[in-house]
Design an enzyme around this catalytic site. Structure first.
Site, PDB file in Angstrom:
ATOM      1  N   PRO A 193     -16.379 -36.718 -46.521  1.00 42.84           N
ATOM      2  CG  PRO A 193     -15.730 -35.354 -48.303  1.00 42.84           C
ATOM      3  CD  PRO A 193     -15.192 -36.116 -47.111  1.00 42.84           C
ATOM      4  CB  CYS A 194     -19.828 -40.569 -47.405  1.00 44.07           C
ATOM      5  SG  CYS A 194     -20.715 -40.171 -45.896  1.00 44.07           S
TER       6      CYS A 194
END
Length: 168
Positions: A135-136
């Site tokens: 989950p950048c």
């Protein structure tokens, strides 16, 4: 290598990989053909075969995620050998950021033992081959500023709002 392209309420997405794991995910795009071209550029071979069954769980969970369901994508096998050891460290730490929460680039740099490495963390996030799964989008600038995201800042804002339980 195998691929699958599917439509979500956010747009067309794609996945690339094989039995060893997921090699690449394409964030939502407006056209299926655009997704295929991106997948071809990231393939490690010229031979691509469509195989949606290989990605069925991923597709289902991403579609549910886009409906607002909290998912822990850590069960998916990723082809870690495709990224450098430093980026592996950064991406693995980013996977620990809980659904609905954010952390800063500075926090992530400190968490991987590189307190002055906010820029290198930013590069690792920019080159994340598995967005959503890693989950950048949960990594933000100091003071809550939304910065850089492969899918664009509007998508980053939309994903964060989705996770916060706000209107999509």
């Amino acid at each position: 290598m195998y691929y699958s392209i599917w439509h979500t309420e956010f747009g067309w997405m794609g996945a690339l990989g094989d039995e060893q794991g997921l090699a690449y995910i394409v964030l939502p795009k407006s056209a299926e053909a655009e997704v295929f071209e991106i997948l071809k550029r990231h393939a490690t071979t010229d031979r691509l075969e469509e195989k949606p069954s290989l990605f069925a769980d991923l597709i289902r969970e991403i579609n549910c995620y886009f409906q607002g369901a909290a998912f822990d994508f850590t069960r998916f096998k990723l082809q870690w050998q495709l990224v450098t050891p430093y980026r592996q460290k950064v991406l693995r730490k980013a996977m620990e950021i809980p659904y609905g929460e954010t952390r800063t680039y500075k926090w992530l740099a400190e968490a991987v033992g590189n307190p002055k490495g906010s820029r290198s963390v930013g590069q690792a996030m920019a080159n994340n081959p598995w967005p959503i799964v890693v989950p950048c989008h949960r990594v933000i600038g100091t003071g809550g500023k939304l910065t850089g995201f492969g899918g664009g800042l509007a998508l980053k804002e939309r994903l964060l709002a989705l996770e916060a339980g706000q209107s999509k």
